[in-house]
Structures are given as C-alpha cells and as structure tokens.
Write an enzyme that holds these catalytic residues in place. Structure first.
Site, PDB file in Angstrom:
ATOM      1  N   TYR A   1      43.198  15.541  22.607  1.00 26.51           N
ATOM      2  CA  TYR A   1      43.194  15.559  21.029  1.00 26.51           C
ATOM      3  C   TYR A   1      44.142  16.571  20.520  1.00 26.51           C
ATOM      4  O   TYR A   1      43.978  17.699  21.145  1.00 26.51           O
ATOM      5  CB  TYR A   1      41.745  15.834  20.647  1.00 26.51           C
ATOM      6  CG  TYR A   1      41.541  15.816  19.194  1.00 26.51           C
ATOM      7  CD1 TYR A   1      42.047  14.713  18.468  1.00 26.51           C
ATOM      8  CD2 TYR A   1      40.884  17.023  18.255  1.00 26.51           C
ATOM      9  CE1 TYR A   1      41.744  14.729  16.988  1.00 26.51           C
ATOM     10  CE2 TYR A   1      40.645  16.972  17.165  1.00 26.51           C
ATOM     11  CZ  TYR A   1      41.076  15.945  16.529  1.00 26.51           C
ATOM     12  OH  TYR A   1      40.779  15.866  15.072  1.00 26.51           O
TER      13      TYR A   1
ATOM     14  N   ASN B   1     -12.772  -8.970  10.557  1.00 25.04           N
ATOM     15  CA  ASN B   1     -11.432  -9.399  10.040  1.00 25.04           C
ATOM     16  C   ASN B   1     -10.343  -8.647  10.450  1.00 25.04           C
ATOM     17  O   ASN B   1     -10.481  -7.579  10.151  1.00 25.04           O
ATOM     18  CB  ASN B   1     -11.649  -9.962   8.457  1.00 25.04           C
ATOM     19  CG  ASN B   1     -10.396 -10.283   8.060  1.00 25.04           C
ATOM     20  OD1 ASN B   1      -9.700 -11.122   8.600  1.00 25.04           O
ATOM     21  ND2 ASN B   1     -10.369  -9.905   6.739  1.00 25.04           N
TER      22      ASN B   1
ATOM     23  N   ARG C   1      -2.093   8.640   3.455  1.00 21.73           N
ATOM     24  CA  ARG C   1      -2.704   9.544   4.528  1.00 21.73           C
ATOM     25  C   ARG C   1      -1.453   9.704   5.397  1.00 21.73           C
ATOM     26  O   ARG C   1      -1.547  10.750   6.428  1.00 21.73           O
ATOM     27  CB  ARG C   1      -3.775   8.828   5.153  1.00 21.73           C
ATOM     28  CG  ARG C   1      -5.033   9.046   4.327  1.00 21.73           C
ATOM     29  CD  ARG C   1      -6.124   8.129   4.795  1.00 21.73           C
ATOM     30  NE  ARG C   1      -6.145   7.001   4.323  1.00 21.73           N
ATOM     31  CZ  ARG C   1      -6.651   5.787   5.049  1.00 21.73           C
ATOM     32  NH1 ARG C   1      -7.645   5.984   5.851  1.00 21.73           N
ATOM     33  NH2 ARG C   1      -6.642   4.602   4.579  1.00 21.73           N
TER      34      ARG C   1
ATOM     35  N   GLY D   1       0.762  -1.216   0.097  1.00 20.78           N
ATOM     36  CA  GLY D   1       0.073  -0.078   0.087  1.00 20.78           C
ATOM     37  C   GLY D   1       0.731   1.162   0.082  1.00 20.78           C
ATOM     38  O   GLY D   1       1.780   1.333   0.722  1.00 20.78           O
TER      39      GLY D   1
END
Ligand code: UD1
Ligand code: MG
Length: 459
Positions: free
Chosen positions: A388, A170, A18, A14
């Site tokens: 660093y 269903n 929407r 699908g």
C-alpha cells in the site's frame, strides 16, 4: 386431491418490554441471526407461498433489518391479542390456503415438526402443535373430553384450579384452513380475564362445529420456547448450539466438548474431523475429511480441505486452505487467502488476498498482502510486503523455489523470480530475476579499537 398453498402468518407485534432494549424483541439474535429470521426461513423451507409478518413496534427497524426477505408486512397498530393480530392478515388469506401460525420470538421449531403438524392437518381443517410441560404455569391449557378429543384451550388466567393441573399446553403454533379461520376469527370477542381477542378461542368454535381437531407434538420442548427476556434468549442460544454440535458429531466430527463450540451460520464437515474447544464458526464454512482444529479458533466463510491442520488461536475469514496445509498457531488469514496443498503459515503471520503455492512456507511474523507465492518458496521471518503506497494497493509476485531472507521488505509492485534469493534485511524495490541473489541493505563496516565517547567530567 387439491393442493393447498401454505400461507404463513408470523406474529411479531409484541413490544418485548422485558428485553429492556431499543431493538424490537424479534430482532434479538440467536446464532447471530434475528429470531424472526429463523422463523421466516423455516416458513420458506416449508415452501410457504406467502409469509405475512404481523408487526407493531419498531416497524422501520424490522423492515430495514429484514429487507432481504420476501415477506408481506401486516401492521397491527394496537396489540389487542393474538386473535386480533391474525385478524389483521385476513385480507392476505385465501379460502383454500393452509394458514400456518408462527411466532417471531419462537425461533427453534424444526422443519420436521412443522411438516408433521401440516401432515396432521391433512385430515382435518385444524391442527394444533401442543406440548406437555413439567410446569405448565402461564400457558393456555389443552382441554380434551373423555374420548381425548380437543374441545378448547383455556388461558391460564381464565382457567379453573382443576384446569391448572392440565400439563398439555398450547404452543400457539397451528395450521388452519383459510376459510374456516376467517369465519372463526370474525366471531372472536374479548370477554376474558385479559380483555384480549384470544386466537385460542377458535378452538372451541371449531369443536362446537364438530370439527375433529388434530394435534401433534415437537420432539423437544426448546422447539416451541420463546424468549421474553435475555435469560431466555441465552437459553435458546444454548439449545440451538447444542443442536448444531449434535449435527456435527452425527456427520463425523469429534468435538472435544460439544458445549464449547459455536456455530453461527452453516458448517458442513467431512468424516474424522476433530474440533477442540472454543472454536467459533460463522457464515458458510466447509471442512473436509480429517481436518484438525485446535482450541480458540474463529473460522468465518472459509473452506478447509482434507487433512489440513488449523492450530490454536488462529482467525480465518474468507480463506481457502488446501489439503494438508498447516495454519497457526496465532495465524490470521483474511479474505482472499488461498493456501495450496501442504502450504504452511505459522505464528503471527497475516495474509490478505494472497496465494501460497504448494509447500510454500511463511513461518513467522509476516504480512503478505496482494501477493502470489510460487510452490516451495520460503518466506523468512519478519517479511513484509509493502502493498500500500498510501493511496493504491500493488501486487507482489514471487516465483517458486525462492528464498526470502528474514526481515525483508518487498515494496510492491515488485517481482521476484523462481529460485531467487533475497538477503536478510533487504528492502526490495525492483525486480529480481530468476536464480539471482539480491541484497539491498546497508553494508557492514567494522572499525577496530573503537573508543566509546565518555561523559563530560568523567575521568
Ligand atoms: C399465547 C397463547 C397461549 C399459549 C402461549 C404460548 C393466546 C391467547 N394464548 O399466550 O395459549 O400457551 O401463547 O407461548 O394466544 N402478539 C401479537 N399481537 C398481539 C398479541 C400478541 O403479535 O396483539 C404476539 C406476541 O408478540 C407474541 C405472541 O403473539 O410473540 C404471543 O403473545 P403473548 O401475549 O405472549 O401470548 P401468551 O399470553 O403467552
Ligand atoms: Mg399475553
């Protein structure tokens, strides 16, 4: 008894208009994971031997995002209905298979519910997952005869006013014998209100053959809910989070407000854990007995040992917090942080790839990176490891029982020995041996009777 392989067919073709999104609907996340990934993982958990993903739109995006999953990609180029979608998977289906039809936008079905459906299917070639809804509008209705046997499913748009009153609907999820499914699918037509090939029409075909169609129901309606828009998606997210919160409480955690916790991953908790409001968990998180987590914490891929206390507004990622350790408020533990038993990290302290020994403390305003700190060492407020050099990262090693005075910079690579002391405000660039005091800062000069300069023209 012959064992049948579970062959999952996940419908995900699908478009999801929407959602109003460039992202295919089934990739929209629930708990940071695409909806369809939840469905794939459920099929995996059931032991499915094959997982077919029927896709239509956004195939490339789907394949990229789901590349970690072993699925068979089945294209449905045109979306002509759910029956047509399953037809595309026919070449993948063996006669003896138990075909389990799932939906890529229905992510919350529990394994137990699917197992019950498969158990119902054991006595019949066909089992349907049905649910009774307070408002069945829009759904396919389950039609039963006077004996309660299922005789068909009628879609809302095709139903009579009398059938519209049926509340049992269903869910779309079903388990069907492979041979029978293929036979029934080959007989589908699109003579209905929507002009689609309805998967649901196979129910009447089965009933006409005298098949006793089994059915089972989920424990909760949210298990069979899909998301067509972002409002429904938010509803699924809440249902999912409520389930996670309940599982944590059942496992022994007190949640000050079960509606204000988010689990986006897997969290295991011991007993007597207390979790206050607005705590977000991500990835794999383990929390041992008696841990307290104060409000507004984000905890990602971390292990928190028994009795540790995570205070408000702390952010942990890839951290190992030792027994009875204290973290926060406002602490940030980054990947590779390990705190030993009883270590304490206070506010505005950032730690990365560093170890703090037993009882060691960094209470305030500190950055520790690539650092090993021995037991019982105190790191003063404002200590910064300069790890660093602009190109490479370097290590700082601090022994046990050391004392680093406030506002010190430790320029890595550098070692500070056991019980060494660093004077406040020092910039340490070379090794300090055990028990030594190092002070590396401008010396104070006092000038008596100092006259401040005055502005020109002033008297
Ligand atoms: C379907 C059922 C309905 C049931 C409802 C539950 C049919 C004919 N109807 O209706 O009985 O109550 O689900 O939500 O099956 N899809 C494809 N390809 C297609 C068409 C659909 O992959 O050609 C996928 C969709 O992406 C979606 C799912 O199948 O995830 C259901 O399709 P949808 O059209 O929403 O079915 P419903 O009309 O809601
Ligand atoms: Mg439809």
């Amino acid at each position: 008894m012959t064992t049948t392989a579970i062959n999952a067919v996940i419908l995900a073709a699908g478009k999801g208009t929407r959602m109003r999104s460039a992202l295919p609907k089934v990739l929209h996340p629930v708990a940071q994971k695409p909806m369809v990934a939840h469905v794939i993982e459920s099929a995996q958990a059931l032991g499915a031997e094959r997982i077919n993903l029927v896709y239509g739109h956004g195939g490339e995006q789907l394949q990229t995002r789901l590349s970690d999953y072993a699925v068979d990609w089945v294209e449905q180029a045109e979306q002509l209905g759910t029956g047509h979608a399953v037809q595309q998977a026919i070449p993948q289906i063996n006669d003896q298979d138990t075909v389990l039809i799932l939906y890529g936008d229905v992510p919350l079905t529990r394994i137990e519910t699917l197992q019950a459906l498969l158990a119902a299917k054991a006595d019949s070639p066909f089992a349907l997952l049905t649910v009774t809804l307070p408002d069945p509008t829009g759904y396919g209705r389950i039609v039963r005869d006077s004996h309660g046997n299922i005789t068909g499913i009628v879609e809302h748009k095709d139903a009579t006013p009398e059938q519209h009153k049926i509340a049992e609907v269903n869910t779309g999820i079903m388990a069907v014998n492979g041979e029978a499914l293929k036979r029934w699918l080959s007989q589908l037509d699109s003579n209905n209100a929507q002009g689609e090939f309805y998967l649901t029409d196979i129910v009447a075909m089965a009933a006409a053959e005298g098949v006793a169609i089994a059915s089972s129901q989920p424990a909760q309606i949210s298990e069979v809910e899909g998301a067509n828009n972002r409002v429904q998606l938010a509803g699924l997210e809440r249902a999912y989070q409520q389930r996670q919160a309940e599982a944590l409480m059942m496992a022994g955690a007190t949640l000050l407000d079960p509606a204000r916790i988010d689990v986006r991953g897997n969290v295991t908790v011991g007993s007597d854990v207390v979790i206050d409001v607005n705590v977000v968990f991500e990835g794999q998180v383990t929390i041992e007995d008696g841990v307290v987590i104060e409000p507004n914490c984000i905890i990602r891929d971390s292990h928190i040992a028994a009795g540790a206390h995570i205070k408000a507004n702390s952010v942990l990622e890839g951290a190992k917090v030792g027994p009875a350790a204290q973290v926060g408020p406002f602490a940030r533990l980054r990947p590779g942080t390990e705190l030993a038993t009883g270590a304490a990290v206070g506010n505005f302290v950032e730690i990365k790839k560093s170890y703090l020994g037993k009882g060691a403390k960094a209470g305030h305003l500190t950055y520790l990176g690539d650092t090993h700190v021995g037991a019982e060492t105190n790191i003063g407020a404002g200590t910064i490891t300069c790890n660093y050099d602009g190109v490479n990262k370097h290590k700082t090693e601090i022994g046990s029982g050391a004392f680093i005075g406030s506002n010190s910079s430790l320029v890595a690579p550098v070692q500070i020995g056991d019980h060494a002391t660093i004077g406040a405000g020092s910039v340490i660039t070379s090794k300090v041996a055990a028990n030594e005091l190092a002070v590396a800062r401008g010396k104070q000069r006092n000038i008596a009777g100092w006259k401040r300069p005055v502005k020109k023209g002033d008297k």
